[in-house]
Design a protein around this motif. Structure first.
Motif, PDB file in Angstrom:
ATOM      1  N   LEU A 292       0.833  -1.202   0.000  1.00  0.00           N
ATOM      2  CA  LEU A 292       0.000   0.000   0.000  1.00  0.00           C
ATOM      3  C   LEU A 292       0.871   1.257   0.000  1.00  0.00           C
ATOM      4  N   ALA A 293       1.929   1.232   0.832  1.00  0.00           N
ATOM      5  CA  ALA A 293       2.793   2.411   0.952  1.00  0.00           C
ATOM      6  C   ALA A 293       3.569   2.683  -0.319  1.00  0.00           C
ATOM      7  N   MET A 294       3.582   1.704  -1.231  1.00  0.00           N
ATOM      8  CA  MET A 294       4.239   1.918  -2.520  1.00  0.00           C
ATOM      9  C   MET A 294       3.653   3.139  -3.226  1.00  0.00           C
ATOM     10  N   VAL A 295       2.354   3.370  -3.076  1.00  0.00           N
ATOM     11  CA  VAL A 295       1.711   4.480  -3.791  1.00  0.00           C
ATOM     12  C   VAL A 295       2.269   5.823  -3.330  1.00  0.00           C
ATOM     13  N   PRO A 296       2.166   6.192  -2.030  1.00  0.00           N
ATOM     14  CA  PRO A 296       2.727   7.495  -1.639  1.00  0.00           C
ATOM     15  C   PRO A 296       4.241   7.550  -1.768  1.00  0.00           C
ATOM     16  N   GLY A 297       4.922   6.420  -1.570  1.00  0.00           N
ATOM     17  CA  GLY A 297       6.372   6.441  -1.688  1.00  0.00           C
ATOM     18  C   GLY A 297       6.825   6.785  -3.091  1.00  0.00           C
ATOM     19  N   ASN A 298       6.247   6.143  -4.082  1.00  0.00           N
ATOM     20  CA  ASN A 298       6.651   6.405  -5.464  1.00  0.00           C
ATOM     21  C   ASN A 298       6.171   7.760  -5.959  1.00  0.00           C
ATOM     22  N   VAL A 299       4.953   8.145  -5.552  1.00  0.00           N
ATOM     23  CA  VAL A 299       4.458   9.466  -5.959  1.00  0.00           C
ATOM     24  C   VAL A 299       5.327  10.565  -5.350  1.00  0.00           C
ATOM     25  N   ALA A 300       5.695  10.418  -4.075  1.00  0.00           N
ATOM     26  CA  ALA A 300       6.522  11.435  -3.422  1.00  0.00           C
ATOM     27  C   ALA A 300       7.907  11.498  -4.048  1.00  0.00           C
ATOM     28  N   LEU A 301       8.473  10.344  -4.403  1.00  0.00           N
ATOM     29  CA  LEU A 301       9.781  10.344  -5.064  1.00  0.00           C
ATOM     30  C   LEU A 301       9.705  11.056  -6.413  1.00  0.00           C
ATOM     31  N   THR A 302       8.641  10.788  -7.165  1.00  0.00           N
ATOM     32  CA  THR A 302       8.472  11.461  -8.451  1.00  0.00           C
ATOM     33  C   THR A 302       8.212  12.949  -8.255  1.00  0.00           C
ATOM     34  N   ALA A 358      -3.552  -6.933  13.782  1.00  0.00           N
ATOM     35  CA  ALA A 358      -2.356  -6.134  13.512  1.00  0.00           C
ATOM     36  C   ALA A 358      -2.410  -5.527  12.117  1.00  0.00           C
ATOM     37  N   LEU A 359      -2.861  -6.315  11.127  1.00  0.00           N
ATOM     38  CA  LEU A 359      -2.974  -5.788   9.765  1.00  0.00           C
ATOM     39  C   LEU A 359      -4.007  -4.675   9.692  1.00  0.00           C
ATOM     40  N   THR A 360      -5.119  -4.812  10.400  1.00  0.00           N
ATOM     41  CA  THR A 360      -6.131  -3.751  10.426  1.00  0.00           C
ATOM     42  C   THR A 360      -5.531  -2.445  10.920  1.00  0.00           C
ATOM     43  N   ILE A 361      -4.761  -2.517  11.992  1.00  0.00           N
ATOM     44  CA  ILE A 361      -4.146  -1.313  12.556  1.00  0.00           C
ATOM     45  C   ILE A 361      -3.089  -0.753  11.609  1.00  0.00           C
ATOM     46  N   LEU A 362      -2.291  -1.647  11.034  1.00  0.00           N
ATOM     47  CA  LEU A 362      -1.260  -1.184  10.094  1.00  0.00           C
ATOM     48  C   LEU A 362      -1.871  -0.505   8.878  1.00  0.00           C
ATOM     49  N   ALA A 363      -2.999  -1.022   8.374  1.00  0.00           N
ATOM     50  CA  ALA A 363      -3.646  -0.403   7.219  1.00  0.00           C
ATOM     51  C   ALA A 363      -4.115   1.009   7.532  1.00  0.00           C
ATOM     52  N   LEU A 364      -4.454   1.254   8.813  1.00  0.00           N
ATOM     53  CA  LEU A 364      -4.888   2.598   9.206  1.00  0.00           C
ATOM     54  C   LEU A 364      -3.731   3.593   9.217  1.00  0.00           C
ATOM     55  N   THR A 365      -2.501   3.084   9.155  1.00  0.00           N
ATOM     56  CA  THR A 365      -1.354   3.994   9.115  1.00  0.00           C
ATOM     57  C   THR A 365      -1.040   4.464   7.694  1.00  0.00           C
ATOM     58  N   TYR A 366      -1.909   4.132   6.743  1.00  0.00           N
ATOM     59  CA  TYR A 366      -1.665   4.574   5.365  1.00  0.00           C
ATOM     60  C   TYR A 366      -1.612   6.100   5.283  1.00  0.00           C
ATOM     61  N   VAL A 367      -2.538   6.779   5.944  1.00  0.00           N
ATOM     62  CA  VAL A 367      -2.551   8.249   5.908  1.00  0.00           C
ATOM     63  C   VAL A 367      -1.274   8.819   6.513  1.00  0.00           C
ATOM     64  N   PRO A 368      -0.811   8.351   7.701  1.00  0.00           N
ATOM     65  CA  PRO A 368       0.496   8.825   8.170  1.00  0.00           C
ATOM     66  C   PRO A 368       1.624   8.567   7.177  1.00  0.00           C
ATOM     67  N   PHE A 369       1.606   7.425   6.500  1.00  0.00           N
ATOM     68  CA  PHE A 369       2.626   7.160   5.483  1.00  0.00           C
ATOM     69  C   PHE A 369       2.588   8.229   4.393  1.00  0.00           C
ATOM     70  N   VAL A 370       1.376   8.600   3.950  1.00  0.00           N
ATOM     71  CA  VAL A 370       1.244   9.609   2.900  1.00  0.00           C
ATOM     72  C   VAL A 370       1.875  10.920   3.341  1.00  0.00           C
TER      73      VAL A 370
END
Length: 861
Positions: A292-302, A358-370
């Motif tokens: 999931l974090a691939m999306v903000p990571g690659n967009v931010a790098l670009t 644990a996966l449910t909680i980790l998925a909620l960290t998508y916004v912090p990752f962005v």
């Protein structure tokens, strides 16, 4: 039917004018093609390498021994870890500098590749030394001496290819790094397949060889492509090019390691405080989050790559990048939140039981990752790399400490909960940096106080202008008109008539007093007190290219010619402006025009009232005719020569009404005028197209009485009356058309299209050819009564007054007839191209209408 509409829908443009950019959604997306293309290629790279990676290890597990697979996987892990550290910030430094560098780009890239390869080689040798001296388990994983040498070579190559990939991103050549990684994935898998065909099981060193060979082959293929495209000149390393870049490289490396190492160490913490079994479940859950974090990571790098070379684009790129991340990744993360248990169940029931929460909680960290990724990208672009690196160090330590504390409380869920809480706190700290960029207003021009965006309705009419010429007048001079405008500006600096029209940005720019005092000198031109040719004044304004003046005025010989951008308004608002400016000039005072409310929702409300609540009208209200395409015919070279012919009569309206009472009761004088003009053109042999015409109509008739529109609120439907020379046919067709409310649908669709595709600030250029035998394509615009202008300081009686209403645009075959009444006098203006029709013939047609319209109409029966 009467209308305050004034101009035809654009078909062409003044010669020599330039077209600024559009502002719709499609145009916005097109403007961010670099972001989409390069971020998409990075995501595709991750997807391809992951897919082929799974296939590779699946095949390796079935062709090699577990010991060989373990040795190879340990070597690949070492290559990844040490290669990433060995990049030493070179990749991100290249992304930062390549966009601004002029020349020697590949010399800098090759230098960085050499440095990264050297640093990674040193790291590989240190790894081998530690394995031999201190870590016996790793020593066994090294394998034979050739395998050890191959590992060190692989570590160096991995660092160099990682830097090369980021260099390609810095060059905004993301598809090329996608190609390289795709070839790498394919080549190593094919080589492994060949090994599987051999009669013996491959060793760990042979598996490692497929990786190294894949990297070499992919770089060779990339090099050939670059040479063929002519993108590479000299690749000679020059260490001197790194002079002055050491500090920036160190800062980038600090930031890279501060963001990479803590996340890489999390599985070790899980293993240390919980168990290896818990780490297996955590690793799988974290792998889903990483996807999931691939999306903000690659967009931010670009984003970093794009904005590093164009900092002015940072705001728009960040906004589009966030739109991509929240539009694509957020829905996916919510799916993971609600489907965590079945997702983990794919790996086994025990994983679903231990790690679904644990996966449910980790998925909620998508916004912090962005927000974290965008904070890093913005910090890199704005040159605050060291500060971001120091912050990331503390953030990484805090995440590891939270994981240790949460895991010590006894469960994997507790561990990820504490990590998520720390990430949420980080978001609170970094979000303001991101949001300041998102909501930053674009810089204003010098001496500009503020700006107001054009409404969709104003944007729709931005390419068009409209000229009002009146006179002769007394006491009205250029100096007095400037003073009236300066007074209006002093009272209301944000009034559109005293603002600068930004066609490219689709906005009204509001100036300070000194700037407007200079601006109004250009807006109002003094032609002197001598005798004036009012038709020539109109034609002069017609010939002027569209500019940034919403109101452009010529004053001379007692006449005022005022060209107004249609974004400002149609006949109603323009007459209000004209009347107040002329009266204020005559009375030597400031102009006073009360601010009007901008009814942005007036159109949808009117449409809903007229059609939305009446399903029986939907069929008629949602269908309308389009102008037919002229048939193919021989063409000839053509150049635009827009001109106008005018006529007026104080007696013809009385004659029309007398004829109407006898032959066509209830028909409007405008319908009679339209029919007589079409008949006159036909009588003179101009062969007009009588299959239909464009009839401009005012849509204010559909508004509530308390709603006033001070901009443009008209539309020009194409209608086909049974006969364009029969006033009853025209009247009946117009009346039926207006009863449907169809023009509201047309206006809504036009605004919706503009919202998506944008609208040009200027019309399209005129064509270079026109039909060899042109036929007048008619547009009719009736402005109704202009008696509101009766109290101007006229110098003559109504019969001698000039009151022209003229558009500044027409197609090669177009003829636009504008009609109005003032003080019992009928005023006619025909706008066309003198390069298409003989002005004397068109003037003759107008005179025939003003002399005996009834005879023209009766002759056609």
């Amino acid at each position: 039917m009467e209308s305050t509409a004034t101009e035809v829908v654009p078909q062409s443009v003044d010669p020599g004018s330039e077209g600024p950019g559009r502002g719709g959604l499609v145009a916005v997306l097109r403007g961010h093609l670099d972001l989409f293309l390069n971020a998409g290629s990075l995501m595709a790279t991750t997807a391809i390498t992951s897919l082929f990676g799974v296939a590779y290890w699946w095949l390796a597990a079935r062709t090699a021994s577990p010991a060989a697979v373990g040795q190879a996987s340990a070597a690949v892990s070492a290559m990844t870890l040490i290669g990433t550290i060995g990049m030493f910030g070179m990749g991100t430094m290249l992304i930062s500098d390549l966009g601004r560098l002029r020349g020697r780009k590949w010399e800098l890239i090759s230098t960085c590749l050499l440095v990264a390869g050297g640093a990674a080689t040193a790291g590989g040798l240190i790894y081998v030394a530690l394995a031999h001296l201190a870590l016996p388990g790793l020593q066994h994983a090294l394998g034979s001496t050739p395998a050890t040498v191959l590992l060190v070579l692989g570590i160096a190559l991995n660092a160099m290819t990682l830097v090369l990939d980021e260099a390609l991103v810095g060059l905004l050549q993301g598809p090329l790094q996608l190609m390289r990684n795709a070839w790498f994935s394919v080549v190593k898998l094919v080589l492994l397949g060949l090994l599987a065909l051999l009669p013996f099981a491959p060793s760990g060193g042979q598996l490692l060889l497929t990786w190294v060979a894949g990297m070499v082959a992919s770089v060779v293929i990339l090099g050939r492509v670059l040479r063929r495209k002519g993108m590479v000149d000299s690749v000679r390393p020059r260490l001197s090019l790194l002079r002055g870049r050491g500090q920036a490289t160190f800062d980038h490396n600090l930031l890279n390691l501060a963001t990479y190492l803590p996340r890489a160490a999390l599985p070790l913490v899980v293993t240390a405080v919980l168990s290896a079994e818990a780490n297996a479940a955590f690793y799988l859950a974290f792998m889903v989050l990483s996807f999931l974090a691939m999306v903000p990571g690659n967009v931010a790098l670009t984003l970093f790559a794009v904005a590093a070379g164009d900092k002015a684009a940072l705001r728009s790129k960040v906004r589009m990048g966030l739109l991509i991340c929240f539009g694509v990744g957020l829905p996916a993360s919510l799916v993971v939140v609600f489907a965590a248990e079945p997702i983990m169940g794919l790996f086994g029931a025990s994983y679903a039981e231990s790690a679904a929460s644990a996966l449910t909680i980790l998925a909620l960290t998508y916004v912090p990752f962005v927000f974290h990724h965008f904070f890093l990208a913005i910090s890199r672009v704005q040159g605050r790399v060291r500060g971001a690196g120091i912050f990331s160090v503390f953030a990484g330590v805090a995440e590891l400490a939270a994981a240790w504390y949460g895991g010590s409380r006894g469960s994997l869920t507790d561990l990820v909960t504490w990590v998520a809480l720390v990430m949420a706190a980080e978001t609170v700290l970094v979000a303001p940096t991101v949001l300041r960029v998102v909501f930053a207003r674009p810089p204003l021009e010098e001496n500009t106080m503020s700006r107001t965006s054009l409404t969709l309705r104003e944007r729709a009419w931005l390419p068009l202008e409209y000229i009002r010429t009146v006179g002769p007048l007394t006491g009205v001079t250029a100096e007095r008109l400037r003073a009236a405008l300066i007074g209006l500006h002093a009272a209301d600096p944000a009034h559109r008539a005293v603002s600068r029209l930004d066609r490219a940005g689709a906005a009204w720019l509001h100036m300070d007093a000194p700037a407007f005092a200079a601006y109004v000198l250009e807006a109002v031109t003094d032609l002197g007190p001598g005798p004036a040719d009012f038709d020539a004044m109109t034609r002069e304004l017609q010939a002027e290219p569209r500019g940034h003046h919403p109101v452009r005025i010529l004053v001379g010989g007692g006449y005022v010619a005022m060209k107004v951008a249609h974004a400002y308004g149609d006949a109603g608002p323009v007459n209000t402006l004209l009347r107040e400016l002329v009266r204020a000039a005559g009375e030597e005072r400031a102009a006073v025009i009360a601010p009007a409310q901008r009814h942005r929702w007036a159109l949808p409300k009117a449409w809903w009232k007229q059609l939305g609540t009446k399903p029986g009208r939907w069929r008629e209200g949602l269908s309308f005719a389009r102008p037919p395409h002229p048939p193919e015919s021989p063409a000839q070279p053509w150049t635009a020569d827009l001109t106008v012919q005018t006529a007026r009569s104080a007696e013809v309206l009385g004659r029309m009404r007398t004829w109407r009472d006898q032959y066509a009761p209830g028909v409007t004088t405008s319908a009679i005028t339209f029919a007589a003009f079409a008949a006159a053109l036909r009588e003179l042999g101009l062969n007009p197209d009588l299959s239909g015409g464009t009839f401009l109509a005012d849509a204010r008739r559909y508004l509530d009485q308390d709603v006033s529109i001070d901009s443009n609120f008209c539309m020009g439907p194409y209608l086909s009356p049974p006969s364009l020379t029969d006033p009853r046919a025209i009247h009946t067709t117009l009346k039926a058309e207006l009863a449907t409310g169809r023009i509201l649908t047309m206006m809504l669709l036009r605004e919706a299209k503009i919202a998506v595709t944008g609208a040009p600030g200027l019309p399209d250029p005129y064509p270079a050819q026109a039909p060899l035998e042109p036929r007048p394509r008619l547009t009719f615009s009736n402005q109704g009564r202009h008696d509101v202008l009766a109290d101007l300081p006229w110098a003559v009686e109504p019969a001698g007054r000039v009151n022209q209403s003229v558009p500044t645009l027409n197609g090669p075959e177009g003829v636009t007839l504008t009609t109005s009444e003032m003080g019992g006098v009928l005023h006619l203006e025909a706008t066309f191209h003198a390069s298409t029709y003989d002005p004397a013939m068109v003037a003759r047609a107008l005179q025939l209408v003003c002399t005996d319209p009834a005879a023209l109409i009766m002759a056609t029966r």
